[in-house]
Design a protein around this motif. Structure first.
Motif, PDB file in Angstrom:
ATOM      1  N   GLN A 109       1.844   9.098  -9.522  1.00  0.00           N
ATOM      2  CA  GLN A 109       3.043   9.925  -9.656  1.00  0.00           C
ATOM      3  C   GLN A 109       3.317  10.715  -8.380  1.00  0.00           C
ATOM      4  O   GLN A 109       4.476  10.937  -8.035  1.00  0.00           O
ATOM      5  N   ARG A 110       2.272  11.129  -7.677  1.00  0.00           N
ATOM      6  CA  ARG A 110       2.481  11.811  -6.397  1.00  0.00           C
ATOM      7  C   ARG A 110       3.155  10.879  -5.396  1.00  0.00           C
ATOM      8  O   ARG A 110       4.050  11.282  -4.650  1.00  0.00           O
ATOM      9  N   ILE A 111       2.743   9.622  -5.389  1.00  0.00           N
ATOM     10  CA  ILE A 111       3.373   8.645  -4.497  1.00  0.00           C
ATOM     11  C   ILE A 111       4.803   8.367  -4.952  1.00  0.00           C
ATOM     12  O   ILE A 111       5.718   8.216  -4.120  1.00  0.00           O
ATOM     13  N   ALA A 112       5.029   8.324  -6.259  1.00  0.00           N
ATOM     14  CA  ALA A 112       6.386   8.130  -6.772  1.00  0.00           C
ATOM     15  C   ALA A 112       7.294   9.283  -6.338  1.00  0.00           C
ATOM     16  O   ALA A 112       8.465   9.071  -5.986  1.00  0.00           O
ATOM     17  N   ILE A 113       6.764  10.501  -6.329  1.00  0.00           N
ATOM     18  CA  ILE A 113       7.530  11.660  -5.871  1.00  0.00           C
ATOM     19  C   ILE A 113       7.826  11.544  -4.377  1.00  0.00           C
ATOM     20  O   ILE A 113       8.958  11.776  -3.927  1.00  0.00           O
ATOM     21  N   ALA A 114       6.799  11.173  -3.614  1.00  0.00           N
ATOM     22  CA  ALA A 114       6.995  11.010  -2.168  1.00  0.00           C
ATOM     23  C   ALA A 114       8.036   9.938  -1.877  1.00  0.00           C
ATOM     24  O   ALA A 114       8.898  10.106  -1.010  1.00  0.00           O
ATOM     25  N   ASN A 160       0.839  -1.194   0.000  1.00  0.00           N
ATOM     26  CA  ASN A 160       0.000   0.000   0.000  1.00  0.00           C
ATOM     27  C   ASN A 160       0.883   1.256   0.000  1.00  0.00           C
ATOM     28  O   ASN A 160       2.112   1.170   0.054  1.00  0.00           O
ATOM     29  N   VAL A 161       0.257   2.411  -0.081  1.00  0.00           N
ATOM     30  CA  VAL A 161       0.978   3.674  -0.222  1.00  0.00           C
ATOM     31  C   VAL A 161       1.978   3.877   0.913  1.00  0.00           C
ATOM     32  O   VAL A 161       3.141   4.225   0.691  1.00  0.00           O
ATOM     33  N   GLU A 162       1.544   3.664   2.125  1.00  0.00           N
ATOM     34  CA  GLU A 162       2.413   3.843   3.286  1.00  0.00           C
ATOM     35  C   GLU A 162       3.613   2.894   3.215  1.00  0.00           C
ATOM     36  O   GLU A 162       4.759   3.288   3.481  1.00  0.00           O
ATOM     37  N   GLU A 163       3.384   1.669   2.806  1.00  0.00           N
ATOM     38  CA  GLU A 163       4.443   0.658   2.729  1.00  0.00           C
ATOM     39  C   GLU A 163       5.447   0.963   1.617  1.00  0.00           C
ATOM     40  O   GLU A 163       6.631   0.637   1.738  1.00  0.00           O
ATOM     41  N   GLN A 164       4.984   1.613   0.544  1.00  0.00           N
ATOM     42  CA  GLN A 164       5.900   2.006  -0.544  1.00  0.00           C
ATOM     43  C   GLN A 164       7.000   2.913   0.008  1.00  0.00           C
ATOM     44  O   GLN A 164       8.187   2.761  -0.321  1.00  0.00           O
ATOM     45  N   LEU A 165       6.608   3.865   0.844  1.00  0.00           N
ATOM     46  CA  LEU A 165       7.557   4.832   1.384  1.00  0.00           C
ATOM     47  C   LEU A 165       8.479   4.186   2.418  1.00  0.00           C
ATOM     48  O   LEU A 165       9.687   4.481   2.467  1.00  0.00           O
ATOM     49  N   LYS A 166       7.925   3.304   3.239  1.00  0.00           N
ATOM     50  CA  LYS A 166       8.744   2.622   4.246  1.00  0.00           C
ATOM     51  C   LYS A 166       9.791   1.719   3.588  1.00  0.00           C
ATOM     52  O   LYS A 166      10.910   1.577   4.095  1.00  0.00           O
ATOM     53  N   MET A 179       5.553  13.284   4.796  1.00  0.00           N
ATOM     54  CA  MET A 179       5.715  13.311   3.344  1.00  0.00           C
ATOM     55  C   MET A 179       4.376  13.136   2.640  1.00  0.00           C
ATOM     56  O   MET A 179       4.089  13.806   1.644  1.00  0.00           O
ATOM     57  N   LEU A 180       3.530  12.252   3.150  1.00  0.00           N
ATOM     58  CA  LEU A 180       2.213  12.066   2.545  1.00  0.00           C
ATOM     59  C   LEU A 180       1.382  13.342   2.655  1.00  0.00           C
ATOM     60  O   LEU A 180       0.604  13.666   1.749  1.00  0.00           O
ATOM     61  N   GLU A 181       1.566  14.075   3.729  1.00  0.00           N
ATOM     62  CA  GLU A 181       0.867  15.354   3.873  1.00  0.00           C
ATOM     63  C   GLU A 181       1.387  16.356   2.846  1.00  0.00           C
ATOM     64  O   GLU A 181       0.606  17.098   2.230  1.00  0.00           O
ATOM     65  N   LEU A 182       2.707  16.366   2.634  1.00  0.00           N
ATOM     66  CA  LEU A 182       3.309  17.301   1.681  1.00  0.00           C
ATOM     67  C   LEU A 182       2.800  17.070   0.257  1.00  0.00           C
ATOM     68  O   LEU A 182       2.618  18.021  -0.507  1.00  0.00           O
TER      69      LEU A 182
END
Length: 227
Positions: A152-157, A101-107, A129-132
């Protein structure tokens, strides 16, 4: 402050008996907090220059100096660590991991960057970062349920979660419509300024140049114009 100094970079490829010069002494200095756009026709050498600067391939000749260190004097492992810890990457497609999921992508990116933060600190970074990028409400969503712009927003984050010094963006809006392209570029510019990142972007879309601080035009392996 100069973060990257690219000096007289040459790149040649040999196909049979034919030697093709893709880059012919390209030089470029990249400053902190700036968005630099590389433009030019297909085959001009812009993507090759970006990948050499990012340590994804080696120059045939010339120097790529990052933070005072010359990449050509580094081992493959040292360059890998620089890419993992100091560089962020955005491509034409988001390339998200479908089962995270989105959170796990960043972790996952924090793990790749060998973050020394505690679990609590990592969670705080992810939330910030998700807030940004305006995606807090989608942190439990999986890639198949995200729109192209959201991906793409998640890719940027993901590219910026580990606070890299340099962001490399290769045609980051090519798969998006005009409105989403502008939204994504506005976000890249905002985060470049907010986080003090050095951004080098390849694009063929002239509308996106309004978001750049500098436009560097390439043709036939050389830099023709820098403004």
């Amino acid at each position: 402050m100069a973060v990257f100094v690219i000096e007289n970079v040459e790149k040649t490829f040999k196909v049979g008996e034919v030697v093709e010069r893709v880059l012919k002494g390209a030089s470029l200095t990249l400053e902190q907090g700036q968005v630099t756009a590389l433009v030019g026709t297909s085959g001009s050498g812009k993507s090759t220059l970006l990948t050499i600067a990012a340590g994804l391939q080696q120059a045939t000749d010339g120097n790529v100096i990052f933070n005072g260190y010359n990449l050509k004097n580094m081992s493959h492992e040292q360059i890998r660590q620089v890419r993992a810890k100091e560089f962020g990457f955005i491509f034409q497609f988001a390339h998200l991991v479908p089962f995270l999921n989105v959170e796990e992508q960043l972790k996952l990116m924090l793990e790749v960057a060998e973050s020394k933060m505690s679990n609590k600190e990592q969670q705080e970074e992810v939330d910030q970062m998700l807030e940004l990028v305006g995606m807090t409400h989608r942190k439990e969503a999986y890639p198949p349920s995200l729109s192209g712009g959201e991906k793409q927003r998640i890719a940027i984050a993901r590219a910026l979660i580990h606070k890299p010094k340099v962001l490399f963006a290769d045609e980051p809006t090519a798969s998006l419509d005009s409105k989403r392209s502008q939204d994504v570029m506005a976000l890249i510019r905002h985060l470049t300024k907010t986080l003090g990142v050095t951004t080098l972007m390849v694009t063929h879309d002239e509308e996106m140049l309004a978001f750049a601080d500098r436009v560097v035009k390439m043709s036939d392996g050389v830099i023709l114009q820098d403004e």
